[in-house]
Design an enzyme around this catalytic site. Structure first.
Site, mmCIF file in Angstrom:
data_model
loop_
_atom_site.group_PDB
_atom_site.id
_atom_site.type_symbol
_atom_site.label_atom_id
_atom_site.label_comp_id
_atom_site.label_asym_id
_atom_site.label_seq_id
_atom_site.Cartn_x
_atom_site.Cartn_y
_atom_site.Cartn_z
ATOM 1 N N ASP A 139 0.844 -1.205 0.000
ATOM 2 C CA ASP A 139 0.000 0.000 0.000
ATOM 3 C C ASP A 139 0.874 1.248 0.000
ATOM 4 O OD1 ASP A 139 -2.169 -1.688 0.249
ATOM 5 O OD2 ASP A 139 -2.259 -1.499 2.437
HETATM 6 N N1 URA Z 1 -1.163 -5.926 3.933
HETATM 7 C C1 URA Z 1 -1.666 -4.669 3.959
HETATM 8 O O1 URA Z 1 -2.684 -4.432 4.582
HETATM 9 N N2 URA Z 1 -1.004 -3.721 3.298
HETATM 10 C C2 URA Z 1 0.146 -3.919 2.613
HETATM 11 O O2 URA Z 1 0.717 -2.994 2.047
HETATM 12 C C3 URA Z 1 0.660 -5.235 2.608
HETATM 13 C C4 URA Z 1 -0.017 -6.228 3.265
#
Ligand code: URA
Length: 245
Positions: free
Chosen positions: A101
């Protein structure tokens, strides 16, 4: 690496075509005709095919310390992307292996090798990824067993069993009624917002997330956020790749 693999990595043909070329005596190593495709070749050897020197086009494999605030996309007109941290000529060749993310930091691989992406990302491979998280709220006592059982996170199928370790729960401020929980969560899938959704099912809200390992490879902590380096041969082997030596 085996001579027959070296030839096929140079683009001469398939492995079995290369084996035949070698048997036919069309390949020289250090000026000597070699008829055995299993002979080991290193970078120092001079290999010729039909009297022409060969240059091995090596694939690129990088470990990147993703900072928060950039997105895992190849191009975006408004937001900074992971590839903006690489020189243009290099970034044109690279794929991002998986997604983090925008607000997640940590370990990300980039490569120009499609087979490597497949090896790490296809759902059947179940490569483990470990995240360090900080979350608002108090993890319940049965948090580890809930994660280990495989939990419903609102998708068609429950998440596969994970591992929750090194939990710490502290008061946010002195005498405040708020709690901060931290820990390491290891999962073997890569669903959208997976860690955040799993922790949410435990009544906590992730506000900091960092991926610290993929398979047996740990994020190199000497890399500052935004820095990258090539994966070593040893690291590639730990990820199941054939040695390039
Ligand atoms: N899980 C999440 O919630 N975000 C990420 O970036 C990676 C794994």
């Amino acid at each position: 690496m085996r001579l027959e693999k070296y030839l096929s990595d140079c683009g001469i043909g398939t492995r079995s075509q290369c084996k035949n070329y070698i048997r036919q005596g069309l390949v020289r190593v250090n000026d000597e005709v070699i008829k055995n495709g299993a002979v080991q070749i290193s970078r120092k050897d001079a290999v010729q095919f039909r009297d022409e020197p060969l240059v091995l086009m090596e694939n690129l494999y990088y470990m990147f310390h993703k900072p928060a605030g950039c997105i895992c996309a190849t191009k975006d007109d408004r937001q900074k992307t992971v590839l903006d941290y690489f020189p243009k000529e290099l970034s044109k060749r690279l794929f991002i292996v998986g997604r983090l993310d925008k607000d997640t930091e940590g370990l990300l691989f980039l490569t120009d090798d499609g087979a490597f992406v497949h090896r790490l990302m296809s759902p059947g491979k179940h490569v483990e990824k470990t995240y360090y998280f900080k979350a608002l709220g108090k993890l319940p006592e049965n948090a580890c067993s809930m994660i280990a059982a495989g939990m419903d996170i609102g998708d068609e199928k429950p998440a596969k069993p994970g591992k929750l370790e090194n939990i710490r729960i502290e008061e946010k401020d002195l005498d405040s009624a708020e709690w901060i929980s931290t820990g390491h969560l290891t999962i073997c899938e890569g669903r959208y917002h997976q860690v955040k959704r799993m922790i949410k099912r435990l009544e906590c809200e992730v506000f900091y997330l960092k991926r610290i390992s993929i398979g047996k490879i740990m994020l190199d902590e000497t890399l500052q956020p935004g820095e990258y380096r090539a994966l070593t041969d040893e690291e590639l082997q730990m990820l199941g790749m054939e040695s390039r030596k």
